[in-house]
Scaffold this active site. Structure first.
Site, mmCIF file in Angstrom:
data_model
loop_
_atom_site.group_PDB
_atom_site.id
_atom_site.type_symbol
_atom_site.label_atom_id
_atom_site.label_comp_id
_atom_site.label_asym_id
_atom_site.label_seq_id
_atom_site.Cartn_x
_atom_site.Cartn_y
_atom_site.Cartn_z
ATOM 1 N N ASP A 1 0.849 -1.190 0.000
ATOM 2 C CA ASP A 1 0.000 0.000 0.000
ATOM 3 C C ASP A 1 0.889 1.246 0.000
ATOM 4 O OD1 ASP A 1 -3.225 0.508 0.990
ATOM 5 O OD2 ASP A 1 -1.822 2.196 1.078
ATOM 6 N N GLN B 1 -14.466 2.594 1.238
ATOM 7 C CA GLN B 1 -13.774 2.151 0.017
ATOM 8 C C GLN B 1 -13.437 3.357 -0.850
ATOM 9 O OE1 GLN B 1 -15.979 -0.714 -2.358
ATOM 10 N NE2 GLN B 1 -14.224 -1.092 -3.706
ATOM 11 N N HIS C 1 -10.608 -5.367 -3.190
ATOM 12 C CA HIS C 1 -9.264 -5.738 -2.713
ATOM 13 C C HIS C 1 -9.308 -6.040 -1.225
ATOM 14 C CE1 HIS C 1 -9.817 -1.386 -2.475
ATOM 15 N NE2 HIS C 1 -9.080 -1.393 -1.386
HETATM 16 P P1 5GP Z 1 -9.771 1.343 0.113
HETATM 17 O O1 5GP Z 1 -9.929 2.618 0.892
HETATM 18 O O2 5GP Z 1 -10.390 1.445 -1.250
HETATM 19 O O3 5GP Z 1 -10.179 0.116 0.863
HETATM 20 O O4 5GP Z 1 -8.206 1.166 -0.076
HETATM 21 C C1 5GP Z 1 -7.491 1.719 -1.131
HETATM 22 C C2 5GP Z 1 -6.042 1.654 -0.742
HETATM 23 O O5 5GP Z 1 -5.273 1.846 -1.914
HETATM 24 C C3 5GP Z 1 -5.610 2.731 0.268
HETATM 25 O O6 5GP Z 1 -5.082 2.110 1.441
HETATM 26 C C4 5GP Z 1 -4.568 3.538 -0.498
HETATM 27 O O7 5GP Z 1 -3.481 3.947 0.314
HETATM 28 C C5 5GP Z 1 -4.130 2.568 -1.586
HETATM 29 N N1 5GP Z 1 -3.694 3.215 -2.810
HETATM 30 C C6 5GP Z 1 -4.335 4.212 -3.474
HETATM 31 N N2 5GP Z 1 -3.661 4.551 -4.589
HETATM 32 C C7 5GP Z 1 -2.563 3.738 -4.629
HETATM 33 C C8 5GP Z 1 -1.483 3.614 -5.556
HETATM 34 O O8 5GP Z 1 -1.382 4.320 -6.562
HETATM 35 N N3 5GP Z 1 -0.539 2.676 -5.272
HETATM 36 C C9 5GP Z 1 -0.625 1.864 -4.157
HETATM 37 N N4 5GP Z 1 0.364 0.987 -3.992
HETATM 38 N N5 5GP Z 1 -1.630 1.959 -3.277
HETATM 39 C C10 5GP Z 1 -2.589 2.894 -3.503
#
Ligand code: 5GP
Length: 111
Positions: A30, A93, A99
């Site tokens: 992440d 999300q 994911h």
């Molecule tokens: P969500 O909030 O959708 O469950 O999690 C999305 C996750 O993706 C977040 O923890 C955020 O830090 C990660 N993330 C967002 N953009 C990128 C990226 O460009 N590269 C990586 N490696 N992680 C990302």
């Protein structure tokens, strides 16, 4: 569904730190880790969220569940780890491509 940032990472259009990949999933670190170890397990198929699964996705989801402990072992998370799936706006999300978060290297309580 439009391409997510994860689709672009899979296509190697955007760099990421890969820790695992196979025909069905990728696993990357992440970009904003919430623990000493924080990786994301993402299916190659761009399923929007847990609320958008169809019956044909059951094999993919089973594969993801079976892959999590292998990745945890690879990352040295011997004393345990936390898995999270955020779903939709109220679930926190941010990226609309399903994911698992796999977090470890510290103790977690229940919020
Ligand atoms: P969500 O909030 O959708 O469950 O999690 C999305 C996750 O993706 C977040 O923890 C955020 O830090 C990660 N993330 C967002 N953009 C990128 C990226 O460009 N590269 C990586 N490696 N992680 C990302």
């Amino acid at each position: 569904m439009t391409d997510s940032i994860f689709t672009r990472i899979m296509a190697k259009e955007i760099p990421a730190d890969f820790v695992y990949e196979d025909d069905v999933v990728i696993c990357i670190r992440d970009i904003a880790p919430k623990a000493p170890v924080h990786v994301l397990l993402i299916p190659r198929k761009p399923i929007q969220s847990l609320a958008h699964l169809s019956d044909e996705d059951s094999e993919i989801m089973a594969h993801m569940m079976m892959t999590i402990p292998k990745i945890a072992q690879q990352l040295g998370l011997k004393s345990g780890f936390r898995t999270i799936i955020n779903t939709g706006p109220d679930g926190g999300q941010e990226v609309d491509h399903i994911h698992f978060h796999i977090l470890g290297g510290r103790k977690f309580g229940f919020e």
